[in-house]
Structures are given as structure tokens and as C-alpha cells.
Design a protein around this motif. Structure first.
Motif, PDB file in Angstrom:
ATOM      1  N   SER A  96       0.878  -1.176   0.000  1.00  0.00           N
ATOM      2  CA  SER A  96       0.000   0.000   0.000  1.00  0.00           C
ATOM      3  C   SER A  96       0.910   1.218   0.000  1.00  0.00           C
ATOM      4  O   SER A  96       2.125   1.083   0.047  1.00  0.00           O
ATOM      5  CB  SER A  96      -0.908   0.018   1.228  1.00  0.00           C
ATOM      6  N   SER A  97       0.314   2.417  -0.025  1.00  0.00           N
ATOM      7  CA  SER A  97       1.148   3.628  -0.108  1.00  0.00           C
ATOM      8  C   SER A  97       1.945   3.852   1.169  1.00  0.00           C
ATOM      9  O   SER A  97       2.877   4.637   1.188  1.00  0.00           O
ATOM     10  CB  SER A  97       0.281   4.848  -0.409  1.00  0.00           C
ATOM     11  N   GLY A  98       1.624   3.174   2.255  1.00  0.00           N
ATOM     12  CA  GLY A  98       2.360   3.332   3.496  1.00  0.00           C
ATOM     13  C   GLY A  98       3.325   2.216   3.787  1.00  0.00           C
ATOM     14  O   GLY A  98       3.675   1.965   4.949  1.00  0.00           O
ATOM     15  N   ASN A  99       3.785   1.550   2.739  1.00  0.00           N
ATOM     16  CA  ASN A  99       4.710   0.435   2.911  1.00  0.00           C
ATOM     17  C   ASN A  99       5.903   0.544   1.967  1.00  0.00           C
ATOM     18  O   ASN A  99       5.916   1.369   1.064  1.00  0.00           O
ATOM     19  CB  ASN A  99       3.992  -0.899   2.678  1.00  0.00           C
TER      20      ASN A  99
ATOM     21  N   ALA B  29      -1.567  16.339   6.554  1.00  0.00           N
ATOM     22  CA  ALA B  29      -2.178  15.030   6.782  1.00  0.00           C
ATOM     23  C   ALA B  29      -1.232  13.874   6.449  1.00  0.00           C
ATOM     24  O   ALA B  29      -1.530  12.722   6.763  1.00  0.00           O
ATOM     25  CB  ALA B  29      -3.454  14.899   5.955  1.00  0.00           C
ATOM     26  N   SER B  30      -0.092  14.170   5.830  1.00  0.00           N
ATOM     27  CA  SER B  30       0.867  13.108   5.511  1.00  0.00           C
ATOM     28  C   SER B  30       1.328  12.442   6.790  1.00  0.00           C
ATOM     29  O   SER B  30       1.556  13.093   7.810  1.00  0.00           O
ATOM     30  CB  SER B  30       2.077  13.666   4.765  1.00  0.00           C
ATOM     31  N   ILE B  62      22.096   5.105  11.075  1.00  0.00           N
ATOM     32  CA  ILE B  62      21.103   5.945  10.401  1.00  0.00           C
ATOM     33  C   ILE B  62      19.967   6.280  11.356  1.00  0.00           C
ATOM     34  O   ILE B  62      19.518   5.411  12.114  1.00  0.00           O
ATOM     35  CB  ILE B  62      20.542   5.222   9.166  1.00  0.00           C
ATOM     36  N   ALA B  63      19.526   7.527  11.328  1.00  0.00           N
ATOM     37  CA  ALA B  63      18.388   7.940  12.134  1.00  0.00           C
ATOM     38  C   ALA B  63      17.536   8.904  11.331  1.00  0.00           C
ATOM     39  O   ALA B  63      18.042   9.613  10.453  1.00  0.00           O
ATOM     40  CB  ALA B  63      18.842   8.606  13.431  1.00  0.00           C
ATOM     41  N   VAL B  64      16.265   8.917  11.615  1.00  0.00           N
ATOM     42  CA  VAL B  64      15.352   9.882  10.996  1.00  0.00           C
ATOM     43  C   VAL B  64      14.569  10.566  12.112  1.00  0.00           C
ATOM     44  O   VAL B  64      14.162   9.915  13.088  1.00  0.00           O
ATOM     45  CB  VAL B  64      14.420   9.211   9.969  1.00  0.00           C
ATOM     46  N   THR B  65      14.428  11.878  11.992  1.00  0.00           N
ATOM     47  CA  THR B  65      13.640  12.643  12.950  1.00  0.00           C
ATOM     48  C   THR B  65      12.494  13.316  12.216  1.00  0.00           C
ATOM     49  O   THR B  65      12.611  13.658  11.033  1.00  0.00           O
ATOM     50  CB  THR B  65      14.503  13.711  13.650  1.00  0.00           C
ATOM     51  N   LEU B  66      11.398  13.497  12.911  1.00  0.00           N
ATOM     52  CA  LEU B  66      10.201  14.091  12.323  1.00  0.00           C
ATOM     53  C   LEU B  66       9.670  15.178  13.233  1.00  0.00           C
ATOM     54  O   LEU B  66       9.501  14.963  14.438  1.00  0.00           O
ATOM     55  CB  LEU B  66       9.121  13.018  12.123  1.00  0.00           C
ATOM     56  N   ASN B  67       9.416  16.350  12.668  1.00  0.00           N
ATOM     57  CA  ASN B  67       8.781  17.455  13.372  1.00  0.00           C
ATOM     58  C   ASN B  67       7.475  17.753  12.656  1.00  0.00           C
ATOM     59  O   ASN B  67       7.462  18.433  11.627  1.00  0.00           O
ATOM     60  CB  ASN B  67       9.709  18.672  13.392  1.00  0.00           C
ATOM     61  N   LYS B  68       6.373  17.234  13.179  1.00  0.00           N
ATOM     62  CA  LYS B  68       5.077  17.392  12.510  1.00  0.00           C
ATOM     63  C   LYS B  68       4.611  18.842  12.513  1.00  0.00           C
ATOM     64  O   LYS B  68       3.982  19.300  11.565  1.00  0.00           O
ATOM     65  CB  LYS B  68       4.031  16.509  13.192  1.00  0.00           C
ATOM     66  N   SER B  93       3.762  10.530   2.142  1.00  0.00           N
ATOM     67  CA  SER B  93       2.440  10.105   1.686  1.00  0.00           C
ATOM     68  C   SER B  93       1.481  10.090   2.863  1.00  0.00           C
ATOM     69  O   SER B  93       1.894  10.141   4.018  1.00  0.00           O
ATOM     70  CB  SER B  93       2.493   8.723   1.039  1.00  0.00           C
ATOM     71  N   LEU B  94       0.208  10.020   2.534  1.00  0.00           N
ATOM     72  CA  LEU B  94      -0.799   9.896   3.585  1.00  0.00           C
ATOM     73  C   LEU B  94      -0.778   8.499   4.194  1.00  0.00           C
ATOM     74  O   LEU B  94      -1.277   8.287   5.276  1.00  0.00           O
ATOM     75  CB  LEU B  94      -2.186  10.191   3.019  1.00  0.00           C
ATOM     76  N   GLY B  95      -0.216   7.552   3.429  1.00  0.00           N
ATOM     77  CA  GLY B  95      -0.143   6.186   3.926  1.00  0.00           C
ATOM     78  C   GLY B  95      -1.428   5.411   3.751  1.00  0.00           C
ATOM     79  O   GLY B  95      -1.553   4.294   4.210  1.00  0.00           O
ATOM     80  N   TRP B  96      -2.388   6.003   3.067  1.00  0.00           N
ATOM     81  CA  TRP B  96      -3.650   5.305   2.826  1.00  0.00           C
ATOM     82  C   TRP B  96      -3.596   4.590   1.486  1.00  0.00           C
ATOM     83  O   TRP B  96      -2.775   4.918   0.626  1.00  0.00           O
ATOM     84  CB  TRP B  96      -4.818   6.304   2.801  1.00  0.00           C
ATOM     85  N   ARG B  97      -4.493   3.697   1.266  1.00  0.00           N
ATOM     86  CA  ARG B  97      -4.466   2.823   0.101  1.00  0.00           C
ATOM     87  C   ARG B  97      -4.401   3.607  -1.221  1.00  0.00           C
ATOM     88  O   ARG B  97      -3.665   3.262  -2.123  1.00  0.00           O
ATOM     89  CB  ARG B  97      -5.713   1.940   0.097  1.00  0.00           C
ATOM     90  N   ASP B  98      -5.181   4.694  -1.322  1.00  0.00           N
ATOM     91  CA  ASP B  98      -5.300   5.372  -2.611  1.00  0.00           C
ATOM     92  C   ASP B  98      -4.363   6.557  -2.771  1.00  0.00           C
ATOM     93  O   ASP B  98      -4.483   7.314  -3.719  1.00  0.00           O
ATOM     94  CB  ASP B  98      -6.740   5.856  -2.795  1.00  0.00           C
ATOM     95  N   ASP B  99      -3.446   6.721  -1.849  1.00  0.00           N
ATOM     96  CA  ASP B  99      -2.646   7.939  -1.856  1.00  0.00           C
ATOM     97  C   ASP B  99      -1.401   7.837  -2.731  1.00  0.00           C
ATOM     98  O   ASP B  99      -0.824   6.764  -2.869  1.00  0.00           O
ATOM     99  CB  ASP B  99      -2.235   8.271  -0.431  1.00  0.00           C
TER     100      ASP B  99
END
Lengths: 112, 113
Positions: A96-99, B29-30, B62-68, B93-99
């Protein structure tokens, strides 16, 4: 388990010719996509599909068509090749887009 | 739609030093932010990812940081080695199926001997 397979690896086209880049995956992924990579432009999304029978446009869809008749295959068609379509094309699949995205090896296309 | 900006476009660091690559995104919303590494002539491969419910994630060097709040995320590579030389891409991405998944333009990292 071959992953994502795309063909051909190299192709030279004349302006105005059409061709199809083939892409197949054997991981049963619903989500497939096509990207083009140009120097300094990163990976730009052309078209994507979230499942068989469903396709949608990405960032740079003009001049390209796609179809998704099966889960495994996602061909990219260049309708009338232009020099601006000279690029490296990557097919990709993911659950999916989150993988995790699994990319093919790339197809180097030159339009003269 | 989502827009991802990545900086710098080129980065040179001395072997053993740290490297930091930064990305900003536009869609609040990502919620999924992966990083991909592409060696010369090869396909991009995932090296690390982070979701919006986590502020930091580490995997060895390796590290990743996120500041929403600020809508930015960064890749940190410590104790750089010659094999770290590559192009690195961030994505969002939004991480949703259609994104859609939108990538930054990439950072070419050179590790100097």
C-alpha cells in the motif's frame, strides 16, 4: 521470487514512435506505480494503480497511458515519443502507499 | 497535492563525519515518510522510514527525525563510510491505500577520504 521485473532495459526510439514498457511483480502487491528519473529532478510519479482495474494520474502523466488488467502487470505506454521523454523509468510495487516500495531495475529510454 | 522539498542537492562530508539531509512537506495530513538510497546505476532501496506517531527512529548509523508541527523530517548518518556515497531521496504520503507517494529531488552525498 523475482520481485519487480521490467523490460526492456534499454531502448532507443524515434520521435513519434510508440512503445510499451512492461512491468510485472510476483509479490501479490495491490499498489503499483511508474516513476521517471531525470538529473536534478528526482523521482517523479507518472501513473499509479491501487488495484486491478484502477489507475490514477501522478505528477507528470501527459504523454503516457497505463492499464491494470491483472494484479501482476502494469504496462506503461508512450503514445507518440518525444525527446522530452528521454529518461530512466522505474516500475514499482508495494503493499500500500504506506509500505516499502520495491523498484524494478529501471529502463533507460532515449528518444531521438 | 503534496509537495516535498529536499536540501541540500549535493553534500560532501569527510569520512567519519556526520551527514544531515532535510526535507519539508506541504500536506499536514501526511503520515508516512520513507528514505531511499540509490547507488550509481542501481534502483532505489528503502533504508529507513518513520510514521507520524513517532518522533525519531534509529537503525545503527542511520536515524530519521520528524517534526510534525514544522512539517519537516531529516535523515542523519553518523560515522560516514565510503559506501554511504549515493543519492538519497525522501518521500511523503498519507499512507492510505489510494494515496500518491511524492519524492523529493534527491541529495547526492559524497564521502571524502
Amino acid at each position: 521470487n523475482a520481485g519487480v521485473t521490467q523490460t526492456p532495459k534499454f531502448q532507443v526510439l524515434k520521435t513519434g514512435q510508440s512503445m510499451t514498457l512492461q512491468c510485472a511483480q510476483d509479490m501479490n502487491h495491490e499498489y503499483m506505480s511508474w516513476y521517471r528519473q531525470d538529473p536534478g529532478m528526482g523521482l517523479r510519479l507518472i501513473h499509479y494503480s491501487v488495484g486491478a482495474g484502477i489507475t490514477d494520474q501522478g505528477e507528470v502523466p501527459n504523454g503516457y497511458n497505463v492499464s491494470r488488467s491483472t494484479t501482476e502487470d502494469f504496462p506503461l505506454r508512450l503514445l507518440s515519443a518525444a525527446p522530452s521523454q528521454t529518461s530512466v523509468y522505474f516500475c514499482a510495487s508495494q503493499q500500500s502507499s504506506g509500505n516499502t516500495i520495491y523498484f524494478g531495475e529501471g529502463s533507460w529510454l532515449t528518444v531521438v | 497535492g503534496e509537495n516535498v522539498e529536499q536540501h541540500p542537492s549535493t553534500l560532501s562530508v569527510q569520512e567519519g563525519d556526520s551527514a544531515v539531509i532535510k526535507c519539508t512537506y506541504s500536506d499536514s495530513a501526511s503520515n508516512y515518510f520513507p528514505w531511499y538510497k540509490q547507488e550509481l546505476g542501481k534502483r532505489p532501496q528503502l533504508i529507513i522510514d518513520i510514521r507520524s506517531n513517532v518522533g525519531e527512529k534509529k537503525d545503527q548509523r542511520i536515524a530519521v527525525t520528524l517534526n510534525k508541527t514544522a512539517k519537516h523530517f531529516s535523515l542523519h548518518i553518523t560515522e560516514t563510510q565510503p559506501e554511504d556515497s549515493a543519492v538519497y531521496f525522501c518521500a511523503a504520503s498519507l499512507g492510505w491505500r489510494d494515496d500518491k507517494i511524492i519524492f523529493g529531488k534527491g541529495t547526492r552525498l559524497h564521502i571524502l577520504p
